[in-house]
Design an enzyme around this catalytic site. Structure first.
Site, mmCIF file in Angstrom:
data_model
loop_
_atom_site.group_PDB
_atom_site.id
_atom_site.type_symbol
_atom_site.label_atom_id
_atom_site.label_comp_id
_atom_site.label_asym_id
_atom_site.label_seq_id
_atom_site.Cartn_x
_atom_site.Cartn_y
_atom_site.Cartn_z
ATOM 1 C CE LYS A 44 -1.844 2.972 2.712
ATOM 2 N NZ LYS A 44 -1.870 4.080 1.754
ATOM 3 C CB SER A 65 4.497 9.292 11.362
ATOM 4 O OG SER A 65 3.190 8.749 11.417
ATOM 5 C CD GLU A 82 13.083 0.043 9.602
ATOM 6 O OE1 GLU A 82 13.579 1.069 10.094
ATOM 7 O OE2 GLU A 82 13.660 -1.057 9.620
ATOM 8 C CB CYS A 99 13.327 8.184 7.969
ATOM 9 S SG CYS A 99 14.313 6.918 7.139
ATOM 10 C CD GLU A 130 10.241 12.463 11.660
ATOM 11 O OE1 GLU A 130 9.063 12.136 11.858
ATOM 12 O OE2 GLU A 130 11.055 11.754 11.034
HETATM 13 P P1 NAD Z 1 2.442 8.224 7.835
HETATM 14 O O1 NAD Z 1 2.638 7.470 9.100
HETATM 15 O O2 NAD Z 1 1.485 9.335 7.815
HETATM 16 O O3 NAD Z 1 1.978 7.233 6.654
HETATM 17 C C1 NAD Z 1 2.733 6.097 6.292
HETATM 18 C C2 NAD Z 1 1.817 5.099 5.594
HETATM 19 O O4 NAD Z 1 0.848 4.634 6.545
HETATM 20 C C3 NAD Z 1 1.012 5.680 4.420
HETATM 21 O O5 NAD Z 1 0.921 4.722 3.391
HETATM 22 C C4 NAD Z 1 -0.353 5.911 5.046
HETATM 23 O O6 NAD Z 1 -1.394 5.871 4.099
HETATM 24 C C5 NAD Z 1 -0.444 4.718 5.990
HETATM 25 N N1 NAD Z 1 -1.405 4.859 7.092
HETATM 26 C C6 NAD Z 1 -1.955 5.987 7.592
HETATM 27 N N2 NAD Z 1 -2.821 5.681 8.598
HETATM 28 C C7 NAD Z 1 -2.785 4.331 8.741
HETATM 29 C C8 NAD Z 1 -3.422 3.410 9.619
HETATM 30 N N3 NAD Z 1 -4.273 3.816 10.559
HETATM 31 N N4 NAD Z 1 -3.149 2.094 9.493
HETATM 32 C C9 NAD Z 1 -2.289 1.653 8.568
HETATM 33 N N5 NAD Z 1 -1.645 2.491 7.680
HETATM 34 C C10 NAD Z 1 -1.888 3.808 7.780
HETATM 35 O O7 NAD Z 1 3.895 8.705 7.393
HETATM 36 P P2 NAD Z 1 4.284 9.643 6.148
HETATM 37 O O8 NAD Z 1 3.883 11.038 6.466
HETATM 38 O O9 NAD Z 1 3.814 9.018 4.875
HETATM 39 O O10 NAD Z 1 5.889 9.510 6.155
HETATM 40 C C11 NAD Z 1 6.702 10.294 6.941
HETATM 41 C C12 NAD Z 1 7.163 9.548 8.177
HETATM 42 O O11 NAD Z 1 7.784 8.322 7.800
HETATM 43 C C13 NAD Z 1 8.212 10.309 8.957
HETATM 44 O O12 NAD Z 1 7.917 10.229 10.337
HETATM 45 C C14 NAD Z 1 9.502 9.569 8.651
HETATM 46 O O13 NAD Z 1 10.494 9.673 9.634
HETATM 47 C C15 NAD Z 1 9.002 8.172 8.519
HETATM 48 N N6 NAD Z 1 9.938 7.340 7.724
HETATM 49 C C16 NAD Z 1 10.674 6.394 8.371
HETATM 50 C C17 NAD Z 1 11.588 5.626 7.636
HETATM 51 C C18 NAD Z 1 12.427 4.553 8.288
HETATM 52 O O14 NAD Z 1 13.023 3.746 7.574
HETATM 53 N N7 NAD Z 1 12.511 4.492 9.605
HETATM 54 C C19 NAD Z 1 11.740 5.831 6.259
HETATM 55 C C20 NAD Z 1 10.967 6.818 5.645
HETATM 56 C C21 NAD Z 1 10.063 7.569 6.391
#
Ligand code: NAD
Length: 497
Positions: free
Chosen positions: A194, A248, A270, A304, A401
């Site tokens: 997804k 996140s 992650e 990230c 962050e």
């Molecule tokens: P997000 O948590 O808003 O969304 C991530 C994914 O989760 C998206 O596909 C979103 O549609 C989905 N999602 C949202 N609500 C959900 C739910 N209730 N259940 C299941 N899935 C759901 O994050 P974002 O804004 O897309 O990305 C930014 C964040 O990702 C930052 O905090 C960044 O640090 C983190 N990140 C971490 C890594 C790592 O490897 N540790 C890598 C890249 C980004």
């Protein structure tokens, strides 16, 4: 400054009706709500994607499950690796097409899309392909006494966990998906990915290429839609055995809880960071500034692993900030498709609003804006690369962050204080220590609380090096040999003779 011309195949791809990729076919549900995909460089709609209906989510998981118990299980590890390498070949052949779609939908500079998003994805895929033939159990010597002279032999099998749900953020929409389905496919699992609702396009193209490469239909599926509806449906589905999530901290924490409630499913998380970079007193000013630019501003800070907190010795901080100001002023801000731009737009409207709100928070808490702190000219979601001198370690810009191009600074007086500041967070994804004194660096590294610690560098990842967070930055590791444990079950077999 001008944009490159789009390839005709990119124009044709954007004009399609988009939805899901299920069982080797594109599947749009015209009645379902559609999400507009916005070009962050212009705020214009470039495509729209129908969200997955509950029936389509069901179909995607059923198709992945059928492939898992059928065709993919019958495919030898060597053949799995071969097919994954063929997909890597096709991605290489389609490098420019994929890079353009990625830059159009994520705001990633085209050079970065080519050399980082696509080329690294290919390297990761080939790395996982190589592991397909090297996943094995072990034979054990059993030592408990037998009553009547019988003997025992014991061995372990490493077996694929089953259908893997991969939930991916918007910052690296292909590469992070590859980390998930590459691991899954190498281990003999199948996958439903997804993508983020902000960047739903590129994975649809990659899934098509997978079938063109010969990966059987159903092995790699893609469902699109809002996270809060599609995500929980995937996690709760009884045929999903494992969830691998990148995103996140708040969303990931909810995903972890949901995975436990859905029957103690395997889960890898992650998550975000508030990563520190500590510059020791001996490190020269200009190299410090080079390091800050490397650590803070890659892909507009939407990485990230990037550093957001910078600790510089009090005797050097004025010189460092003065020089950083000069360097940031020379960065050319422009469209993601402009090959001369050095700094692109933020990825979407919500993220733009979040970063702008941080600028306000910093001002409200008396942070000194050294450079930037405002939107930048242009139609897209442009902000200035920003440097802020914090008032204290407790300021919002030192604790929350931003996931944007915001480097926050604090001066320290001795190394113990620097180390205390670096570890003073509930997060622990990455960190870096910068010094010419290797023995000092090696003494500090074990004391830094992070999943990855770099010395004199930041933001370098490699398929062979395990990656993941400590504390609230996540659970589990991707890359390296470590991924195998998370995508397989260990079965013990004991034979009496
Ligand atoms: P997000 O948590 O808003 O969304 C991530 C994914 O989760 C998206 O596909 C979103 O549609 C989905 N999602 C949202 N609500 C959900 C739910 N209730 N259940 C299941 N899935 C759901 O994050 P974002 O804004 O897309 O990305 C930014 C964040 O990702 C930052 O905090 C960044 O640090 C983190 N990140 C971490 C890594 C790592 O490897 N540790 C890598 C890249 C980004």
């Amino acid at each position: 400054m001008t944009d490159i011309s789009l390839l005709p195949e990119v124009e044709a791809f954007l004009a399609r009706r988009h939805g899901q990729y299920i069982d080797g076919q594109l599947a749009a549900a015209p009645d379902a709500a559609a999400i507009d995909v916005i070009n962050p460089s212009s705020r214009k709609v470039i495509a729209s994607v129908h969200q997955a209906t509950p029936a389509q989510i069901e179909q995607a998981i059923a198709s992945a499950h059928e492939a898992f118990t059928g065709v993919w299980q019958r495919t030898s590890p060597a053949r799995r690796g071969e097919l994954m390498n063929r997909l890597a070949d096709l991605m290489h052949a389609r490098r420019e097409e994929l890079a353009q779609i990625e830059s159009l939908s994520s705001g990633k500079l085209i050079g970065l899309s080519r050399a980082f998003e696509i080329d690294y994805s290919i390297a990761f895929l080939r790395y996982y392909a190589g592991w397909a033939t090297k996943i094995h159990g072990r034979t054990m010597s059993l030592s408990l006494p037998s009553a009547n002279g019988e003997q025992y032999t014991g061995f372990t099998l490493r077996q694929p966990v089953g259908v893997v749900a991969g939930i991916v953020p918007w910052n690296f929409s292909i590469m992070i998906a590859v980390w998930k389905f590459g691991s899954a496919l190498a281990c003999g699992c199948t996958a439903v990915i997804k993508p983020s609702e902000f960047t739903p396009l590129t994975m649809l193209r990659v899934a098509e290429l997978a079938v063109e490469a010969g990966i059987p239909p159903g092995v790699l599926n893609v469902v699109n839609g809002n996270g809060a509806t599609v995500g929980p449906a995937m996690i709760a589905h009884p045929k999903v055995a494992k969830i691998t999530f990148t995103g996140s901290v708040p969303t990931g924490t909810g995903v972890g809880v949901a995975a436990m409630q859905a029957g103690l499913k395997h889960v890898t998380l992650e998550l975000g960071g508030k990563n520190p970079a500590g510059f020791l007193r001996d490190f020269p000013v200009e190299r410090t500034v080079d390091g800050i630019i490397e650590a803070a501003y890659l892909h507009q800070g939407e990485v990230c692993a990037s550093a957001e907190r910078f600790y510089v010795h009090r005797s050097r901080i004025d010189d460092v900030l003065e020089s950083l100001h000069r360097r940031l002023a020379t960065l050319k801000i422009g469209s993601a498709l402009d090959e001369n731009a050095q700094f692109g737009p933020l990825a979407n409207a919500a993220h733009f609003a979040k970063v702008m709100a941080f600028f306000d928070k910093a001002r409200a808490q008396d942070g000194e804006i050294v450079y930037g702190g405002t939107a930048a000219p242009g139609d897209g979601f442009f902000v200035q690369p920003t440097a802020i001198l914090a008032r204290s370690q407790a300021d919002a810009i030192m604790t929350e962050e931003t996931f944007g191009p915001v480097a926050s600074f604090l001066a320290y007086d001795d190394e113990e204080e620097m180390l205390h500041y670096m570890n003073d967070t509930r997060l622990g994804l990455t960190a870096s220590v910068w010094t010419n004194d290797l023995s000092k660096a090696l003494r500090l590294v074990p004391r830094v609380e992070a999943g990855t610690v770099w010395v004199n560098m930041h933001n370098y990842i490699d398929p062979a090096m395990p990656f993941g967070g400590v504390k609230s930055s996540g659970i589990g590791r991707e890359f390296g040999e470590a991924f195998i444990e998370h995508f397989t079950e260990l079965k013990s077999v004991i034979i009496r003779y």
